[in-house]
Design a protein around this motif. Structure first.
Motif, short mmCIF file in Angstrom:
data_model
loop_
_atom_site.label_atom_id
_atom_site.label_comp_id
_atom_site.label_asym_id
_atom_site.label_seq_id
_atom_site.Cartn_x
_atom_site.Cartn_y
_atom_site.Cartn_z
N ALA A 354 0.80 -1.22 -0.02
CA ALA A 354 -0.17 -0.06 0.05
C ALA A 354 0.93 1.40 -0.14
O ALA A 354 0.44 2.34 -0.57
CB ALA A 354 -0.81 -0.05 1.30
N ARG A 355 1.82 1.14 0.74
CA ARG A 355 2.89 2.62 0.69
C ARG A 355 3.31 2.54 -0.69
O ARG A 355 3.67 3.76 -1.25
CB ARG A 355 4.02 1.98 1.68
N ILE A 356 3.76 1.41 -1.50
CA ILE A 356 3.92 1.82 -2.74
C ILE A 356 3.24 2.47 -3.81
O ILE A 356 3.48 3.42 -4.65
CB ILE A 356 4.70 0.43 -3.59
N LEU A 357 1.94 1.83 -3.47
CA LEU A 357 0.70 2.51 -4.20
C LEU A 357 0.59 4.12 -3.72
O LEU A 357 0.24 4.90 -4.69
CB LEU A 357 -0.38 1.60 -4.05
N ARG A 358 0.69 4.33 -2.91
CA ARG A 358 0.93 5.85 -2.30
C ARG A 358 1.84 6.61 -2.98
O ARG A 358 1.61 7.71 -3.30
CB ARG A 358 0.74 5.90 -0.79
N GLU A 359 2.95 6.12 -2.86
CA GLU A 359 4.14 6.83 -3.57
C GLU A 359 4.27 6.69 -4.91
O GLU A 359 4.84 7.75 -5.60
CB GLU A 359 5.27 6.33 -2.86
N GLY A 389 -5.52 4.12 2.97
CA GLY A 389 -5.87 5.11 2.12
C GLY A 389 -6.01 4.65 0.78
O GLY A 389 -6.01 5.77 -0.15
N ILE A 390 -5.89 3.52 0.17
CA ILE A 390 -5.90 3.08 -1.10
C ILE A 390 -7.57 2.82 -1.33
O ILE A 390 -7.86 1.64 -0.96
CB ILE A 390 -4.98 1.98 -1.29
N SER A 391 -7.86 3.24 -2.68
CA SER A 391 -9.36 3.13 -3.12
C SER A 391 -9.43 1.69 -3.52
O SER A 391 -8.53 1.33 -4.22
CB SER A 391 -9.85 4.24 -3.76
N PRO A 392 -10.68 1.23 -3.63
CA PRO A 392 -10.69 -0.19 -4.23
C PRO A 392 -10.69 -0.31 -5.70
O PRO A 392 -10.33 -1.31 -6.17
CB PRO A 392 -12.34 -0.69 -3.87
N ASP A 393 -10.71 0.89 -6.32
CA ASP A 393 -10.54 0.76 -7.72
C ASP A 393 -9.40 0.69 -8.37
O ASP A 393 -9.00 0.34 -9.33
CB ASP A 393 -11.11 2.12 -8.60
N ARG A 394 -8.05 0.85 -7.31
CA ARG A 394 -6.87 0.69 -7.48
C ARG A 394 -6.46 -0.92 -7.41
O ARG A 394 -5.39 -1.11 -7.72
CB ARG A 394 -5.93 1.55 -6.85
N LEU A 395 -7.34 -1.62 -7.05
CA LEU A 395 -7.10 -3.16 -6.65
C LEU A 395 -7.88 -4.04 -7.78
O LEU A 395 -8.99 -3.79 -7.65
CB LEU A 395 -7.45 -3.36 -5.29
N THR A 396 -7.17 -5.08 -8.17
CA THR A 396 -7.96 -6.05 -8.93
C THR A 396 -7.73 -7.35 -8.24
O THR A 396 -6.30 -7.65 -8.34
CB THR A 396 -7.50 -6.03 -10.37
N ILE A 397 -8.75 -8.08 -7.82
CA ILE A 397 -8.36 -9.43 -7.36
C ILE A 397 -8.93 -10.64 -8.08
O ILE A 397 -10.03 -10.43 -8.22
CB ILE A 397 -9.18 -9.27 -5.75
N LEU A 398 -8.19 -11.25 -8.56
CA LEU A 398 -8.79 -12.40 -9.45
C LEU A 398 -8.53 -13.78 -8.83
O LEU A 398 -7.40 -14.09 -8.31
CB LEU A 398 -7.79 -12.33 -10.80
N GLY A 399 -9.28 -14.89 -9.00
CA GLY A 399 -9.51 -16.03 -8.14
C GLY A 399 -8.93 -17.23 -9.15
O GLY A 399 -8.07 -17.04 -10.18
N ALA A 400 -9.68 -18.28 -9.09
CA ALA A 400 -9.16 -19.49 -10.09
C ALA A 400 -9.52 -19.43 -11.36
O ALA A 400 -10.43 -18.75 -12.02
CB ALA A 400 -9.81 -20.79 -9.45
N SER A 401 -8.36 -20.04 -12.30
CA SER A 401 -8.49 -20.22 -13.72
C SER A 401 -7.68 -21.43 -14.09
O SER A 401 -6.91 -21.76 -13.13
CB SER A 401 -8.17 -18.84 -14.45
N ASP A 402 -8.09 -21.64 -15.44
CA ASP A 402 -7.24 -22.79 -15.61
C ASP A 402 -5.56 -22.13 -15.89
O ASP A 402 -5.52 -21.02 -16.11
CB ASP A 402 -7.49 -23.29 -17.08
N ARG A 403 -4.74 -23.10 -16.00
CA ARG A 403 -3.22 -22.66 -16.05
C ARG A 403 -2.85 -21.68 -17.27
O ARG A 403 -2.43 -20.73 -17.13
CB ARG A 403 -2.31 -23.71 -16.28
N GLY A 404 -3.54 -21.89 -18.53
CA GLY A 404 -3.47 -20.97 -19.72
C GLY A 404 -3.55 -19.54 -19.24
O GLY A 404 -3.03 -18.75 -19.67
N SER A 405 -5.03 -19.53 -18.71
CA SER A 405 -5.55 -18.22 -18.20
C SER A 405 -4.76 -17.56 -17.26
O SER A 405 -4.63 -16.36 -17.12
CB SER A 405 -7.02 -18.40 -17.88
N HIS A 406 -4.32 -18.42 -16.13
CA HIS A 406 -3.65 -17.96 -15.24
C HIS A 406 -2.19 -17.10 -15.55
O HIS A 406 -1.61 -16.23 -15.33
CB HIS A 406 -3.13 -19.12 -14.24
#
Length: 529
Positions: A354-359, A389-406
């Motif tokens: 989060a500090r990196i994202l702030r800076e 202080g990091i807004s949610p729109d700056r984060l993308t959280i992705l879950g399971a996928s096949d290895r190719g998509s990963h």
């Protein structure tokens, strides 16, 4: 038959419970959960039902619900050692290593001979920022002292002591299937020199998949061993006249260290799966490299370290997507990322990121792991970044996928961030193969040096930070050099493939040279040990 029995006797909780167990053993977790709930509707006060429900929920990547199930089991039976260590594993997945360690220690206090709890404790220490090399060594030694072999090595050294003959190599694992650690050791089995080595695999793997079948086709002999006790498996290995027996799991779930403790082979080695040392007096060698296992740590291990070009090999069973251009070119901002499992994303790690994202106020962060589809993980991560202080729109959280998509998801990030104190091994090599450089900050423990070992083997030491302050500065400096990122992105895969790390055949020859060397030392030893 269990399905038919459950239909014939829908009010029999034992049948429903056993149906759940059977489904869970096949990886059919959603069906197992239904069966456990049906059993609990009939008998809600059965602690073992809640415990196994928790395990199925974990398998289905519903970690928050799993914690609730284990807690209910313990409310009914506070000294339930199995539920305690399972709860500890769940807490670890949630980035709570201190709580995990407390649970495992409580489980051991209630059941002194509970090997799984000892292994879970040792594994969880890798994630504890307060634990140093001496803490790790102390717990491994306690485990090893419980498992001192009844017989010395010489008792199983009745093999022909010819240093140059064809050797029988036995591999023991519950992980002969598609998963990260398997991609490190699979090429050694697939590319082995059949004239000099005969490979026998002892597999507890369930469920199996296409990679299981590929490995079975590459081995001279394949033995399915999940139903064998440690004693019976050790007897089988002795009867197979194995020369060098190799553990591929370490202290991860599914290990068979109890078999190695009985010393069924004259030479025993651990490597690849969880290369931090077992603590067993009967384990002779640990496969590592000079960066992974520093000199001060080597003095604390019971195993002798054998240095390879890198403790890991990079191999992939399918072709990879093109890395593409750095996403910053089109997006107009740099995107950091980490595809490590949630257990490594502890609160201090997320706060430093989060500090990196702030800076770097226009930057973004992508997190991806099969387990991150679980709302419990997402809520924790969003809460921490929100408090920073990091807004949610700056984060993308992705879950399971096949290895190719990963692997294709690496096209979304410019720079990968390695967590601490447990870094990423295969995750680092995956990122490199997709043209994404990795920033790491190694510490004194083996588990903190995984990424640094990989980067050093690839000549990328300028991506290794010396402190957390340096980690932040390095991330900002590297992210600002878009021209350098673009150039590196197009060259990293070639660099990997031309190195001993990414050339599976070359890596295998290095491993086999190590096997030959330790066998020759065994033959030269006066007592054959």
């Amino acid at each position: 038959m269990l399905v038919q029995a459950s239909r014939a006797a829908p009010d029999n909780s034992e049948i429903l419970y056993n149906l759940g167990n059977a489904r869970a053993s096949l990886g059919e977790f959603d069906t197992a959960i239904i069966a456990y709930h049906q059993a609990l509707a009939l008998e809600p006060n059965r602690a073992e039902y809640h415990n196994n429900l928790g395990r199925a929920l974990e398998g289905a990547r519903r970690i928050g619900e799993a914690v609730e199930a284990y807690s209910r089991a313990l409310a009914l039976q506070p000294a339930f050692a199995g539920a305690l260590t399972n709860l500890g594993n769940a807490y670890l997945d949630l980035g709570r290593p201190a709580d995990a360690l407390q649970c495992h220690r409580q489980a051991i206090a209630h059941q002194r001979d509970f090997d799984a709890a000892y292994s879970n404790l040792i594994f969880a220490l890798n994630f504890d920022p307060a634990a140093g090399p001496h803490d790790h060594a102390r717990e491994r030694a306690r485990f090893g002292d419980i498992h001192r072999p009844q017989l010395p090595a010489g008792a199983v050294s009745g093999r022909q002591r010819d240093p140059d003959r064809r050797l029988r190599i036995g591999y023991v694992s519950a992980h002969f299937r598609h998963q990260a650690a398997t991609y490190a050791f699979a090429p050694v089995i697939i590319h082995h020199d059949r004239r000099a080595f005969e490979v026998i695999c002892y597999s507890d793997t369930a469920p199996e998949d296409a990679l299981t079948h590929k490995l079975r086709d590459s081995a001279k002999t394949w033995r399915s061993t999940a139903d064998l006790s440690d004693a019976k498996l050790a007897a089988l290995i002795k009867s197979d006249q194995i020369d060098i027996l190799v553990d591929l799991v370490g202290h991860m779930v599914g290990n068979r260290l109890g078999v190695f403790a009985a010393r069924p082979a004259p030479v025993q080695v651990t490597g690849w799966g969880e290369p931090t040392g077992t603590g067993l007096p009967a384990m002779d060698y640990l496969l590592g490299d000079p960066v992974l296992v520093s000199e001060p740590v080597r003095a604390l291990l019971r195993e002798q370290v054998i240095d390879l070009p890198c403790f890991l090999c990079f191999w992939t069973p399918e072709s990879l997507p093109d890395p593409g251009p750095p996403p910053a070119v089109a997006a107009g901002h740099v995107t950091f990322g980490s595809f490590n499992r949630p257990a490594k994303l502890s609160d201090p790690v997320l706060r430093l990121w989060a500090r990196i994202l702030r800076e770097a106020p226009t930057s973004r962060l992508v997190l991806k792991s099969p387990h991150l589809g679980d709302p419990a993980h997402q809520q924790r991560i969003n809460a921490i970044f929100g408090s920073e202080g990091i807004s949610p729109d700056r984060l993308t959280i992705l879950g399971a996928s096949d290895r190719g998509s990963h692997m294709k998801a690496y096209q979304l990030i410019d720079v990968a961030l390695d967590p601490f104190p447990h870094g990423g091994g295969m995750t680092t090599l995956d990122a490199t193969a997709m043209g994404v450089p990795v920033i790491t900050c190694p510490g004194p423990t083996i588990s903190s040096r995984l990424a640094a070992a990989c980067l050093t083997a690839l000549g990328l030491t300028d991506w290794i930070a010396t402190s957390h302050e340096d980690y932040v500065a390095l991330a900002l400096r590297k992210a600002a050099d878009l021209e350098g990122l673009a150039s590196l992105r197009q060259s990293l895969r070639t660099r990997l493939s031309r190195s001993p790390v990414g050339d599976a055949a070359t890596y295998t020859r290095a491993v086999e040279a190590a096997y030959r060397g330790i066998w020759q030392r065994h033959c030269e030893a006066r007592d054959g040990s």
